[in-house]
Design an enzyme around this catalytic site. Structure first.
Site, PDB file in Angstrom:
ATOM      1  N   ASP A  83     -55.629   2.574  36.618  1.00  0.00           N
ATOM      2  CA  ASP A  83     -56.860   3.295  36.255  1.00  0.00           C
ATOM      3  C   ASP A  83     -57.707   3.667  37.486  1.00  0.00           C
ATOM      4  O   ASP A  83     -57.625   3.037  38.529  1.00  0.00           O
ATOM      5  CB  ASP A  83     -57.666   2.381  35.322  1.00  0.00           C
ATOM      6  CG  ASP A  83     -58.643   3.149  34.449  1.00  0.00           C
ATOM      7  OD1 ASP A  83     -58.845   4.345  34.706  1.00  0.00           O
ATOM      8  OD2 ASP A  83     -59.209   2.538  33.528  1.00  0.00           O
ATOM      9  N   ASP A 168     -52.450   4.265  28.320  1.00  0.00           N
ATOM     10  CA  ASP A 168     -53.236   3.182  27.757  1.00  0.00           C
ATOM     11  C   ASP A 168     -53.736   3.562  26.357  1.00  0.00           C
ATOM     12  O   ASP A 168     -53.538   4.702  25.911  1.00  0.00           O
ATOM     13  CB  ASP A 168     -54.422   2.911  28.705  1.00  0.00           C
ATOM     14  CG  ASP A 168     -54.697   1.433  28.837  1.00  0.00           C
ATOM     15  OD1 ASP A 168     -54.465   0.713  27.876  1.00  0.00           O
ATOM     16  OD2 ASP A 168     -55.169   1.012  29.921  1.00  0.00           O
ATOM     17  N   ASP A 230     -53.641  -7.959  28.211  1.00  0.00           N
ATOM     18  CA  ASP A 230     -53.474  -7.863  29.662  1.00  0.00           C
ATOM     19  C   ASP A 230     -53.151  -9.241  30.230  1.00  0.00           C
ATOM     20  O   ASP A 230     -53.856 -10.216  29.946  1.00  0.00           O
ATOM     21  CB  ASP A 230     -54.772  -7.393  30.330  1.00  0.00           C
ATOM     22  CG  ASP A 230     -55.138  -5.968  29.974  1.00  0.00           C
ATOM     23  OD1 ASP A 230     -54.408  -5.342  29.171  1.00  0.00           O
ATOM     24  OD2 ASP A 230     -56.156  -5.485  30.495  1.00  0.00           O
TER      25      ASP A 230
HETATM   26  C1  GLA Z   1     -56.284  -1.789  29.975  1.00  0.00           C
HETATM   27  C2  GLA Z   1     -54.811  -2.000  30.210  1.00  0.00           C
HETATM   28  C3  GLA Z   1     -54.581  -2.589  31.587  1.00  0.00           C
HETATM   29  C4  GLA Z   1     -55.189  -1.691  32.643  1.00  0.00           C
HETATM   30  C5  GLA Z   1     -56.664  -1.445  32.349  1.00  0.00           C
HETATM   31  C6  GLA Z   1     -57.268  -0.424  33.294  1.00  0.00           C
HETATM   32  O1  GLA Z   1     -56.963  -3.004  29.894  1.00  0.00           O
HETATM   33  O2  GLA Z   1     -54.242  -2.821  29.217  1.00  0.00           O
HETATM   34  O3  GLA Z   1     -53.199  -2.774  31.829  1.00  0.00           O
HETATM   35  O4  GLA Z   1     -54.479  -0.484  32.725  1.00  0.00           O
HETATM   36  O5  GLA Z   1     -56.843  -0.993  31.010  1.00  0.00           O
HETATM   37  O6  GLA Z   1     -58.587  -0.118  33.003  1.00  0.00           O
END
Ligand code: GLA
Length: 427
Positions: A83, A168, A230
């Site tokens: 991101d 995402d 995550d």
């Molecule tokens: C989400 C995704 C992560 C990452 C963040 C970035 O939480 O699951 O893997 O890409 O966004 O903001």
């Protein structure tokens, strides 16, 4: 005549195999490489953190390390941007623009750099209005009521020479994912470029949205699919992911194979949160699950013992086995688990197996874990023999002996999230 033609047509239709997006030859084995998120987050303050903010220099330096330190030769070839790589506003043609200050060469320049080193570039986006960090544009566009950008973004990524796209799942209604993710997959397909499509469809839909995901559709659409939260740089997080993969093992096994792999998120090995033994455990589990091996650590500062775990050729071979089967959990109690993955060599219809013994109790001395071969491999034949190869060489030698159906595979395992990992090589 019409009847004959109709019969031929119907026969053709029913015998033709409808190719899924994920049958396109991409990711026949789990993708390997680097992904920045856990190790570098989405920090854009390059004045204060010049060596760890999200900019093109970071990805180039990670690429340099992959090549110079032997990772690329082992298969770690994707360098994946996460991101906050983009400007807030699209250009006059509605195309995404890389942040002008932090990515002065643009994504095309970065892709060229990766390709010149024999590597591949991955980019990040979001199925909703905004990416997950909350301010930057995703592929959708509910605010203005204008068209969405699935087609424009797929074409842009292809023109830039991007090799992988992580989409995402923030800022969108999870009920729409069954339509939206396949649409994005189609747009990527239409570009004619092989772009690995990695999505967060089942994580957002099930874990956050409570809707049981259509894994059959997901595995036709996404080469890899994040199905849980995550990963964090902690044993608690790894332990939670292992539990989840145990809970849903039967379902995930069905939808793992060449072209479509369940993704438990990045390898956090090499950071501050995992002990040496717990790092081995993460590598062992991700290997027997046939999961993507995406390193998320600062490769410029990686200690040799963690590098050795990430570069363990035997484990990588387990992970990259051409059948892409996810391991089965054959035993679990509060403190122990045993996982078994069928793999090559297969001789006369008899498979070989990678076996992981996991011991989680956070105290005490190393203990013996022990199962008969028939408990590990229920359909083992009476006369089949397996040579036991120790994949971490814990006893200082590779071959520990030979076992058959009624023999016990007994291994001494340290506590606190440690593993022993062997391969039963069919003879
Ligand atoms: C989400 C995704 C992560 C990452 C963040 C970035 O939480 O699951 O893997 O890409 O966004 O903001």
């Amino acid at each position: 005549m019409i009847t004959i033609l109709t019969i031929i047509f119907v026969t053709l239709l029913s015998s033709s195999h409808v190719l899924a997006k994920t049958d396109d030859g991409t990711a026949r084995t789990p993708p390997m490489g680097f992904l920045s998120y856990t190790a570098f987050d989405t920090d854009t303050d390059c004045d204060r953190y010049p060596n760890s903010c999200i900019n093109e220099q970071l990805y180039k330096e990670m690429a340099d390390r992959l090549v110079a330190d032997g990772f690329a030769d082992l298969g770690y070839r994707y360098v994946n941007v996460d991101d906050r790589w983009m400007e807030k506003d699209r250009d006059a043609n509605r195309r995404l623009v890389a942040d002008r200050k932090r990515f002065p060469s643009g994504i095309k320049g970065l892709a060229d750099y990766m390709h010149s080193k024999g590597l591949l570039l991955g980019i990040y986006g979001d199925i909703g209005n905004l990416t997950c960090s909350g301010t930057l544009p995703g592929q959708n566009n509910h605010n203005t009521g204008e068209r969405d950008f699935f087609d424009i973004d797929a074409q842009t990524f292809a023109e830039w020479g991007v090799d992988s796209f992580k989409q995402d799942g923030c800022y969108e209604d999870v009920k729409k994912y069954d339509q939206l993710y396949p649409r994005m997959g189609d747009e990527l397909n239409k570009t004619g470029r092989h772009i690995l499509f990695t999505c967060e469809w089942p994580f957002f839909q099930y874990v956050l949205g409570g809707i049981h995901p259509d894994y059959a559709a997901i595995s036709r659409t996404c080469h890899t699919y994040r199905n849980y939260k995550d990963v964090l740089d902690s044993w608690a997080s790894i332990d939670e992911i292992i539990k989840y993969y145990g809970d849903y093992n039967d379902e995930f096994i069905k939808y793992s194979g060449p072209g479509h792999f369940a993704d438990p998120d990045e390898l956090t090995i090499g950071n501050s949160g995992l002990s040496y033994d717990q790092s081995r455990t993460q590598m062992a589990m991700w290997s027997v699950w046939s999961s993507p091996l995406l390193i998320s650590t600062d490769l410029r500062k990686l200690r040799p013992e963690y590098k050795a775990i990430l570069q363990n050729r035997e484990l990588i071979a387990v992970n990259q086995d051409r059948h892409g089967i996810m391991a089965k959990m054959v035993y679990r109690d509060n403190d122990h688990q045993i996982w078994v993955k069928p793999m090559e060599p297969v001789i006369g219809g008899q498979w070989s197996y990678a076996v992981v013994y996991l011991h989680k109790r956070p105290m005490g001395h190393p203990i013996y874990m022990s199962k008969t071969v028939s408990e590990l491999i229920p359909d083992v034949k009476d006369n089949t023999k397996y040579e036991v190869h120790d994949l971490f060489l814990d006893d200082g030698k590779e071959i520990l002996g030979t076992v058959g159906k009624n023999d016990r595979l007994e291994l001494l395992v340290r506590p606190s999230g440690s593993v022993r990992m062997v391969k039963l090589v069919v003879k």
